[in-house]
Design a protein around this motif. Structure first.
Motif, PDB file in Angstrom:
ATOM      1  N   HIS A   1      -9.570 -14.312  15.758  1.00 42.42           N
ATOM      2  CA  HIS A   1      -7.520 -15.042  15.432  1.00 42.42           C
ATOM      3  C   HIS A   1      -7.823 -14.551  14.112  1.00 42.42           C
ATOM      4  N   LEU A   2      -8.898 -14.306  12.654  1.00 44.41           N
ATOM      5  CA  LEU A   2      -8.863 -15.015  11.507  1.00 44.41           C
ATOM      6  C   LEU A   2      -8.951 -13.324  11.306  1.00 44.41           C
ATOM      7  N   TYR A   3      -9.369 -12.370  11.645  1.00 46.25           N
ATOM      8  CA  TYR A   3      -9.098 -11.017  10.805  1.00 46.25           C
ATOM      9  C   TYR A   3      -7.810 -10.676  11.447  1.00 46.25           C
ATOM     10  N   THR A   4      -7.635 -10.444  13.405  1.00 48.52           N
ATOM     11  CA  THR A   4      -5.986 -10.198  13.230  1.00 48.52           C
ATOM     12  C   THR A   4      -5.139 -11.070  13.023  1.00 48.52           C
ATOM     13  N   GLY A   5      -5.172 -12.507  12.540  1.00 53.08           N
ATOM     14  CA  GLY A   5      -4.207 -12.995  11.945  1.00 53.08           C
ATOM     15  C   GLY A   5      -4.007 -12.723  10.042  1.00 53.08           C
ATOM     16  N   GLU A   6      -4.632 -12.415   9.204  1.00 54.37           N
ATOM     17  CA  GLU A   6      -5.027 -12.028   8.134  1.00 54.37           C
ATOM     18  C   GLU A   6      -4.272 -10.312   8.663  1.00 54.37           C
ATOM     19  N   LEU A   7      -4.781  -9.736   8.825  1.00 45.40           N
ATOM     20  CA  LEU A   7      -3.609  -8.841   8.855  1.00 45.40           C
ATOM     21  C   LEU A   7      -2.043  -8.687   9.468  1.00 45.40           C
ATOM     22  N   ALA A   8      -2.539  -9.439  10.264  1.00 43.01           N
ATOM     23  CA  ALA A   8      -1.018  -9.517  11.230  1.00 43.01           C
ATOM     24  C   ALA A   8       0.194  -9.740  10.160  1.00 43.01           C
ATOM     25  N   ALA A   9      -0.694 -10.774   9.246  1.00 45.71           N
ATOM     26  CA  ALA A   9       0.115 -11.321   7.777  1.00 45.71           C
ATOM     27  C   ALA A   9       0.284 -10.231   6.932  1.00 45.71           C
ATOM     28  N   THR A  10      -0.513  -9.501   6.834  1.00 41.91           N
ATOM     29  CA  THR A  10      -0.414  -8.352   5.966  1.00 41.91           C
ATOM     30  C   THR A  10       1.017  -7.566   5.867  1.00 41.91           C
ATOM     31  N   VAL A  11       0.760  -6.663   7.886  1.00 39.97           N
ATOM     32  CA  VAL A  11       1.869  -6.592   7.699  1.00 39.97           C
ATOM     33  C   VAL A  11       3.133  -7.111   7.640  1.00 39.97           C
ATOM     34  N   MET A  12       3.275  -7.815   8.434  1.00 35.36           N
ATOM     35  CA  MET A  12       4.625  -9.341   8.436  1.00 35.36           C
ATOM     36  C   MET A  12       5.427  -9.372   6.807  1.00 35.36           C
ATOM     37  N   PHE A  13       4.421  -9.558   6.299  1.00 34.93           N
ATOM     38  CA  PHE A  13       4.943  -9.606   4.903  1.00 34.93           C
ATOM     39  C   PHE A  13       5.228  -8.047   4.902  1.00 34.93           C
ATOM     40  N   ALA A  14       5.101  -6.949   4.587  1.00 25.87           N
ATOM     41  CA  ALA A  14       5.586  -5.363   4.516  1.00 25.87           C
ATOM     42  C   ALA A  14       7.199  -5.745   5.173  1.00 25.87           C
ATOM     43  N   PHE A  15       7.010  -6.063   5.905  1.00 25.11           N
ATOM     44  CA  PHE A  15       8.061  -5.877   6.974  1.00 25.11           C
ATOM     45  C   PHE A  15       9.675  -6.898   6.021  1.00 25.11           C
ATOM     46  N   VAL A  16       9.017  -8.398   5.655  1.00 29.57           N
ATOM     47  CA  VAL A  16       9.662  -8.969   5.252  1.00 29.57           C
ATOM     48  C   VAL A  16       9.934  -8.180   3.531  1.00 29.57           C
ATOM     49  N   TRP A  17       9.271  -7.910   3.353  1.00 24.90           N
ATOM     50  CA  TRP A  17       9.491  -7.363   1.125  1.00 24.90           C
ATOM     51  C   TRP A  17      10.707  -5.800   2.122  1.00 24.90           C
ATOM     52  N   LEU A  18      10.128  -5.130   3.089  1.00 23.09           N
ATOM     53  CA  LEU A  18      11.668  -4.366   2.977  1.00 23.09           C
ATOM     54  C   LEU A  18      12.768  -4.537   3.621  1.00 23.09           C
ATOM     55  N   TYR A  19      12.671  -6.257   4.405  1.00 21.42           N
ATOM     56  CA  TYR A  19      13.765  -6.668   5.178  1.00 21.42           C
ATOM     57  C   TYR A  19      14.596  -7.140   3.497  1.00 21.42           C
ATOM     58  N   TYR A  20      13.892  -7.975   2.354  1.00 26.62           N
ATOM     59  CA  TYR A  20      14.602  -8.442   1.004  1.00 26.62           C
ATOM     60  C   TYR A  20      14.879  -6.973   0.428  1.00 26.62           C
ATOM     61  N   LEU A  21      14.335  -6.331   0.475  1.00 28.90           N
ATOM     62  CA  LEU A  21      15.118  -4.870  -0.557  1.00 28.90           C
ATOM     63  C   LEU A  21      15.968  -5.014  -0.047  1.00 28.90           C
ATOM     64  N   GLN A  22      16.191  -4.811   1.175  1.00 27.93           N
ATOM     65  CA  GLN A  22      17.350  -3.900   1.501  1.00 27.93           C
ATOM     66  C   GLN A  22      19.380  -4.644   1.908  1.00 27.93           C
ATOM     67  N   ARG A  23      18.203  -6.412   2.081  1.00 27.54           N
ATOM     68  CA  ARG A  23      19.349  -7.663   1.825  1.00 27.54           C
ATOM     69  C   ARG A  23      20.026  -8.048   0.867  1.00 27.54           C
ATOM     70  N   PHE A  24      18.764  -8.365   0.271  1.00 26.82           N
ATOM     71  CA  PHE A  24      19.277  -8.849  -1.439  1.00 26.82           C
ATOM     72  C   PHE A  24      18.964  -8.181  -2.415  1.00 26.82           C
ATOM     73  N   GLU A  25      20.085  -7.927  -3.647  1.00 34.20           N
ATOM     74  CA  GLU A  25      20.465  -7.546  -4.795  1.00 34.20           C
ATOM     75  C   GLU A  25      19.519  -7.441  -5.462  1.00 34.20           C
ATOM     76  N   TRP A  26      19.660  -9.306  -5.760  1.00 31.90           N
ATOM     77  CA  TRP A  26      18.496  -9.256  -6.801  1.00 31.90           C
ATOM     78  C   TRP A  26      16.824  -9.153  -6.349  1.00 31.90           C
TER      79      TRP A  26
END
Length: 173
Positions: free
Chosen positions: A11-36
């Motif tokens: 759970h620790l290693y898959t959780g950290e890996l999932a967080a890494t992937v999730m943050f990448a998706f959040v990052w892409l979302y913010y880049l597309q959604r918010f001008e700032w």
């Protein structure tokens, strides 16, 4: 007991890996959604630093999981610990560079400053959590133990890295 530890490490290693992937998706979302949030060097730097450190944590827990799976509950091999010692050093350098970026960001104070600051502080917290002091307490028992002892514990990786520096080289013949 070994199955419980193995499950926890999984759970620790898959959780950290999932967080890494999730943050990448959040990052892409913010880049597309918010001008700032438009990609700037500073926010990109802090994001990559955070991802780099999260991947280190995932890799560490993966290695520990593999050890337990093989029936070994011990320190990582010295060569793996040397890798983590090098990663710890490189993180420190990269965090230092991030400090310079922080000063530049403060002077220009763009709208993306708070996003940069969030990512940068998060990366520092993750670095501390892996390499120095355990900041995350997830189970009820861990939280109760922390509350009863009133002190933070050294991280598991920190203890393993300390054992590397304690080991004395074999005498040469």
């Amino acid at each position: 007991m070994q199955k419980k530890v193995q499950k926890r490490l999984f759970h620790l290693y898959t959780g950290e890996l999932a967080a890494t992937v999730m943050f990448a998706f959040v990052w892409l979302y913010y880049l597309q959604r918010f001008e700032w949030a438009a990609l700037s060097f500073s926010t990109g730097y802090a994001f990559v630093l955070l991802e780099f450190i999260l991947l280190q944590g995932s890799y560490y827990w993966f290695l520990k999981h593999q050890q337990v799976k093989r029936g070994t509950i011990s320190l990582l091999p010295a060569r793996k610990l040397r890798l983590f010692r090098a990663l710890k050093y490189s993180n420190t350098v990269l965090i230092g560079i991030g400090g310079i970026v922080l000063i530049v960001e403060l002077m220009s104070f763009k709208p993306s400053f708070y996003f940069f600051l969030f990512l940068y502080v998060f990366a520092i917290a993750e670095h501390i959590n892996y390499y120095y002091i355990r900041l995350s307490y997830q189970t009820k028992e861990e939280i109760e133990d922390w509350l009863n002892n009133k002190k933070l514990r050294r991280s598991r990786l920190s203890r393993e890295l300390k054992s590397l520096s304690i080991k004395k080289p074999a005498p040469s013949t």
